[in-house]
Design a protein around this motif. Structure first.
Motif, short mmCIF file in Angstrom:
data_model
loop_
_atom_site.label_atom_id
_atom_site.label_comp_id
_atom_site.label_asym_id
_atom_site.label_seq_id
_atom_site.Cartn_x
_atom_site.Cartn_y
_atom_site.Cartn_z
N ALA A 153 1.31 -9.78 -3.31
CA ALA A 153 0.47 -8.68 -2.80
C ALA A 153 0.39 -7.56 -3.84
O ALA A 153 -0.67 -6.99 -4.09
CB ALA A 153 1.04 -8.16 -1.49
N PHE A 154 1.53 -7.28 -4.49
CA PHE A 154 1.60 -6.19 -5.47
C PHE A 154 0.68 -6.49 -6.66
O PHE A 154 -0.06 -5.61 -7.12
CB PHE A 154 3.04 -6.03 -5.94
N SER A 155 0.71 -7.72 -7.14
CA SER A 155 -0.11 -8.05 -8.32
C SER A 155 -1.59 -7.89 -7.99
O SER A 155 -2.39 -7.51 -8.84
CB SER A 155 0.20 -9.47 -8.80
N ALA A 156 -1.96 -8.16 -6.75
CA ALA A 156 -3.36 -8.02 -6.37
C ALA A 156 -3.73 -6.56 -6.13
O ALA A 156 -4.76 -6.08 -6.60
CB ALA A 156 -3.63 -8.85 -5.12
N LEU A 157 -2.86 -5.83 -5.40
CA LEU A 157 -3.21 -4.48 -4.95
C LEU A 157 -2.98 -3.42 -6.03
O LEU A 157 -3.53 -2.32 -5.94
CB LEU A 157 -2.43 -4.12 -3.69
N GLU A 192 0.84 -1.20 0.00
CA GLU A 192 0.00 0.00 0.00
C GLU A 192 0.88 1.25 0.00
O GLU A 192 0.63 2.21 -0.73
CB GLU A 192 -0.92 0.02 1.24
N ALA A 193 1.91 1.23 0.82
CA ALA A 193 2.82 2.37 0.90
C ALA A 193 3.55 2.58 -0.42
O ALA A 193 3.68 3.71 -0.91
CB ALA A 193 3.82 2.15 2.03
N LEU A 194 3.99 1.49 -1.01
CA LEU A 194 4.69 1.54 -2.28
C LEU A 194 3.78 2.11 -3.38
O LEU A 194 4.18 3.00 -4.14
CB LEU A 194 5.17 0.14 -2.66
N LEU A 195 2.55 1.63 -3.44
CA LEU A 195 1.62 2.10 -4.46
C LEU A 195 1.30 3.59 -4.26
O LEU A 195 1.13 4.33 -5.24
CB LEU A 195 0.33 1.26 -4.43
N GLY A 196 1.26 4.03 -3.01
CA GLY A 196 1.05 5.45 -2.73
C GLY A 196 2.17 6.29 -3.31
O GLY A 196 1.93 7.32 -3.96
N GLN A 197 3.40 5.84 -3.11
CA GLN A 197 4.56 6.57 -3.64
C GLN A 197 4.54 6.58 -5.16
O GLN A 197 4.84 7.59 -5.79
CB GLN A 197 5.86 5.91 -3.17
N LEU A 198 4.20 5.45 -5.77
CA LEU A 198 4.19 5.36 -7.24
C LEU A 198 3.10 6.25 -7.83
O LEU A 198 3.32 6.90 -8.85
CB LEU A 198 3.97 3.90 -7.66
N THR A 199 1.95 6.30 -7.17
CA THR A 199 0.85 7.13 -7.66
C THR A 199 1.24 8.60 -7.64
O THR A 199 1.02 9.34 -8.61
CB THR A 199 -0.41 6.88 -6.80
#
Lengths: 266, 114
Positions: free
Chosen positions: B47-51, B8-15
Motif C-alpha cells: 500500500a505504501f509503495s502505491a500511495l 494514508e495516516a502515516l503519509l500525513g504524519q510524514l508530510t
C-alpha cells in the motif's frame, strides 16, 4: 531505552550512541520529540521515543467511540459481550439457548452484525429479548460507531446483559474494541484444535472461549484436550467452556458463568 | 488489514514532519510493529509503495522493527520471540503467550542527503 538507536529515553538527558560507539549529543531537537544524530557515513537518522508516533488514527477514532460506549454501558448497569468466531461456529444458536434460559428473568438484549439479511435477528426474536440487526454491507467487522447507533434503538432500561454478535470473522474484529466488558470467542469442534494458534490476536485477551458443537466432536475427530491446551497457550486465563447448543451438554456451566458476572452474585 | 487507511495516516504524519524541517525527500521510514497489531508488513509495504507516489516519501524504504512478544516455556522460562509461533526456539516445547503489543508506531525517518 530507545530500540531504534540505543539512546536513553529521559527528556533531560539525551545522549546517543552512534554505530561507532561514540556518545554524541543530538544535533537538533524540537518540541515534537523528533531528534537526530549523525551516523558514521554522515547521514542523519531522525527518530523519537515512546508512543508519540501512533499511526492508526482510524483505530484511535474507534477507540474513542468504544470508550464512550463503555461509559454508557456502565451508567446503565449493562455488561456487554462481544461474541466473535468464524462464520458458522454457532454464535446465534448459543445466543438463542442463552436467552431462553436467562430472559426475562435477567434482562438481555442482542445486537447482531452480518453483511446481509435479518436472518439472525429473526432467529432470536422468539426469545422475547430486544434484538437489533446491523447489516454491514461489505464491512467485515462491527465497529464502535455501529454499536453506538444500534444502542439508540434499544430500550434504555431493563438490560443487564447485552450480547453483541460480531460478523463471523477471526481477523478484523480483533482490532475493533466495541466498548464491551468481555470478549467471548467461539470455536466449533468442526474447525480443528489449532485455530487459537493460527489466530492469536482474536483469542488473546478473551474472557472466555467456548468450544461449541461438542456433539460433533467425535465424528469430526476433535481432540478437546489439545484444543484446551491451544487456548491456554494463546489466551492464558480465559475460561473455557465445552458445550453443545443442540443437545444442551455443558450449557449449565455457561449460564452459571454469565450469572456469576452479574454484580452482587458472588 | 486496513493497510490503506493506515498508510494514508502515516503519509500525513510524514508530510507534516518533512514540511516542518524542509526535507524535500525521505530515504527511509522506520516503523515499530506489535505482533498483535493486525498489521501485515507485506500488505502495508504494498500500500505504501502505491500511495507514497507524489509525496515526500516517494521511493523511500519502509523498514519494520518487530516488537517481540514475551512467552513462557515450561523448560526454558520466559523468553522473547519475534514471531507468534508458540514453539520454543530453544527446546521445541510449547510456548504460552504472556504479552504482545497491539500497536504500530512511526519511530524513525532518515531524510535524503543532497
Amino acid at each position: 531505552m530507545c530500540r531504534d538507536c540505543g539512546c536513553a529515553e529521559s527528556e533531560s538527558f539525551r545522549v546517543h550512541s552512534t554505530s561507532s560507539g561514540h556518545a554524541q549529543a543530538p544535533f537538533a531537537t524540537a518540541d515534537d520529540g523528533w531528534h537526530a544524530h549523525t551516523a558514521d557515513d554522515g547521514s542523519h537518522s531522525w527518530h523519537r521515543h515512546g508512543n508519540q508516533g501512533h499511526v492508526q488514527p482510524i483505530l484511535d477514532a474507534n477507540q474513542r467511540q468504544a470508550e464512550s460506549n463503555r461509559t454508557l454501558f456502565n451508567e446503565r448497569g449493562i455488561i456487554a459481550f462481544n461474541l466473535v468466531s468464524s462464520p458458522g461456529s454457532g454464535k446465534t444458536t448459543l445466543l438463542r439457548r442463552t436467552l431462553e434460559r436467562l430472559h426475562p428473568r435477567i434482562g438481555c438484549a442482542v445486537i447482531v452484525g452480518d453483511l446481509e439479511t435479518q436472518a439472525d435477528a429473526e432467529a432470536l426474536r422468539p426469545t422475547g429479548a430486544p434484538v437489533v440487526q446491523i447489516t454491514t454491507g461489505t464491512v467485515c467487522h462491527l465497529d464502535a460507531r455501529m454499536v453506538a447507533a444500534a444502542l439508540e434503538t434499544l430500550p434504555r432500561t431493563g438490560i443487564r446483559l447485552l450480547f453483541i454478535e460480531n460478523v463471523g470473522n477471526l481477523v478484523c474484529p480483533a482490532s475493533f474494541d466495541l466498548g464491551e466488558a468481555h470478549r467471548i470467542v467461539l470455536l466449533a469442534s468442526t474447525e480443528g484444535e489449532n485455530k487459537p494458534l493460527k489466530y492469536p490476536p482474536i483469542f488473546n485477551g478473551a474472557e472466555a472461549v467456548v468450544l461449541s458443537k461438542t456433539d460433533l466432536a467425535e465424528p469430526a475427530g476433535f481432540d478437546r484436550v489439545r484444543a484446551r491446551a491451544a487456548v491456554a497457550q494463546v489466551a492464558p486465563g480465559a475460561a473455557i467452556f465445552e458445550l453443545s447448543s443442540r443437545t444442551g451438554e455443558g450449557l449449565d456451566a455457561w449460564i452459571a458463568h454469565l450469572e456469576a458476572l452479574l454484580p452482587g452474585s458472588r | 488489514m486496513h493497510e490503506a487507511a493506515i498508510c494514508e495516516a502515516l503519509l500525513g504524519q510524514l508530510t507534516t514532519l518533512a514540511a516542518r524541517r524542509d526535507w524535500p525527500r525521505l530515504q527511509e521510514v522506520r516503523l515499530r510493529v506489535g505482533l498483535l497489531s493486525g498489521v501485515a508488513p507485506e500488505a502495508l509495504e504494498f500500500a505504501f509503495s502505491a500511495l507514497a507516489a507524489g509525496t515526500v516519501a516517494e521511493g523511500s524504504a519502509l523498514v519494520f522493527e518487530t516488537e517481540p512478544a514475551r512467552f513462557a516455556c515450561i523448560t526454558c522460562g520466559e523468553i522473547d520471540h519475534d514471531r507468534l509461533e508458540f514453539v520454543c526456539p530453544r527446546c521445541g516445547g510449547p510456548l504460552r503467550l504472556l504479552h504482545a503489543s497491539r500497536d504500530l508506531f512511526l519511530c524513525g525517518v532518515t531524510p535524503s542527503s543532497g
